[in-house]
Motif scaffolding. Sequence first.
Motif, PDB file in Angstrom:
ATOM      1  N   THR A  62       0.813  -1.216   0.000  1.00 31.64           N
ATOM      2  CA  THR A  62       0.000   0.000   0.000  1.00 31.64           C
ATOM      3  C   THR A  62       0.846   1.267   0.000  1.00 31.64           C
ATOM      4  OG1 THR A  62      -0.197   0.142   2.419  1.00 31.64           O
ATOM      5  CG2 THR A  62      -1.828  -1.210   1.249  1.00 31.64           C
ATOM      6  N   GLU A 102     -12.645   5.682   5.102  1.00 28.36           N
ATOM      7  CA  GLU A 102     -11.244   5.258   5.215  1.00 28.36           C
ATOM      8  C   GLU A 102     -11.094   3.768   4.869  1.00 28.36           C
ATOM      9  OE1 GLU A 102     -11.653   9.019   7.265  1.00 28.36           O
ATOM     10  OE2 GLU A 102     -12.804   7.146   7.404  1.00 28.36           O
ATOM     11  N   GLU A 103     -12.080   2.962   5.279  1.00 25.89           N
ATOM     12  CA  GLU A 103     -12.026   1.533   4.960  1.00 25.89           C
ATOM     13  C   GLU A 103     -12.192   1.285   3.464  1.00 25.89           C
ATOM     14  OE1 GLU A 103     -11.297  -1.197   6.449  1.00 25.89           O
ATOM     15  OE2 GLU A 103     -11.108  -0.511   8.522  1.00 25.89           O
ATOM     16  N   LYS A 106      -8.888   2.246   1.974  1.00 30.82           N
ATOM     17  CA  LYS A 106      -7.897   1.220   2.312  1.00 30.82           C
ATOM     18  C   LYS A 106      -8.061  -0.017   1.431  1.00 30.82           C
ATOM     19  CE  LYS A 106      -6.556  -1.865   6.108  1.00 30.82           C
ATOM     20  NZ  LYS A 106      -6.854  -2.259   7.512  1.00 30.82           N
ATOM     21  N   SER A 107      -9.292  -0.421   1.201  1.00 36.12           N
ATOM     22  CA  SER A 107      -9.540  -1.602   0.375  1.00 36.12           C
ATOM     23  C   SER A 107      -9.081  -1.385  -1.062  1.00 36.12           C
ATOM     24  CB  SER A 107     -11.017  -1.969   0.398  1.00 36.12           C
ATOM     25  OG  SER A 107     -11.238  -3.162  -0.326  1.00 36.12           O
ATOM     26  N   GLU A 109      -6.690   0.644  -2.003  1.00 34.39           N
ATOM     27  CA  GLU A 109      -5.225   0.637  -1.965  1.00 34.39           C
ATOM     28  C   GLU A 109      -4.698  -0.796  -1.888  1.00 34.39           C
ATOM     29  OE1 GLU A 109      -3.037   2.895  -2.315  1.00 34.39           O
ATOM     30  OE2 GLU A 109      -3.988   4.835  -1.904  1.00 34.39           O
ATOM     31  N   THR A 110      -5.323  -1.609  -1.037  1.00 25.89           N
ATOM     32  CA  THR A 110      -4.843  -2.962  -0.789  1.00 25.89           C
ATOM     33  C   THR A 110      -5.102  -3.904  -1.952  1.00 25.89           C
ATOM     34  OG1 THR A 110      -5.250  -2.676   1.588  1.00 25.89           O
ATOM     35  CG2 THR A 110      -5.033  -4.932   0.794  1.00 25.89           C
TER      36      THR A 110
END
Length: 251
Positions: A62, A102-103, A106-107, A109-110
């Motif tokens: 990430t 944010e989640e 994040k997902s 990005e991941t």
Amino acid sequence: MSKAFEGKKVLITGGSKGIGKGIAQAFYSEGARVGILARSEEGLKAAKEEIGDIETYACDVTVDGERQNTFQRFIETFGGIDILVNNAGGSSGGKIADTSMEEFTKSMETNYFQAVHFSKMAYEQMRERGGAVINITSIFGKEAGGKATYNNAKAALISFTKAAGNEWIKDGVRVNSIAPGSILHPTGNWQKRIEENPEAMERFVEQNIPAGRFGNVEEVADAALFLASQEARWLVGTTLTADGGQSRMNI
């Protein structure tokens, strides 16, 4: 396909466990020169001890700078790249209303942005002599069923697979993906669920997987070997479903 990949240079993200480790083992067994990356130094060490003479790289996918540095280290060590397998990813969040932005970020990005970046870097190396990029997506990138954050990101990766496949084939770079269903391995969520409630998991399999069992990492690895092989030379931008009949789409 014995030793069909002799000397081929293969980089696998998220390669220290589960599907990624299974794919690394498969390519290594076929004679490829293999590098894997993951966040955990301990996991990388264990994978190397199990697989054999492979290169390992600690990397948080990430982080943009870590991606670039790790990819450059691979190129310097191997002298190029023939096959990239974008396997790194993970699921997080819950119901949409209860999941923070944010989640969702994040997902992406991941599961998505890092795979796009690695693919672009690989393409620049492959465009002169050809190569193959394989993205590990999910049946939940094709249909509803999992967490929205994960589904969204995997759907985006399937879309990227088609777009990049169409753009890059003219340079001899084939881009395809594998959409696994429920795959059982020691470090995965399905194993944890079996340990917590084996009866419920038996019912899940009976009701949802026509093949009558969970899949295993070797079966996904076999699909990766196929997509990287000359036998799949006419597959471009394709998502190959590997799920024992679990998915419900008929296209």
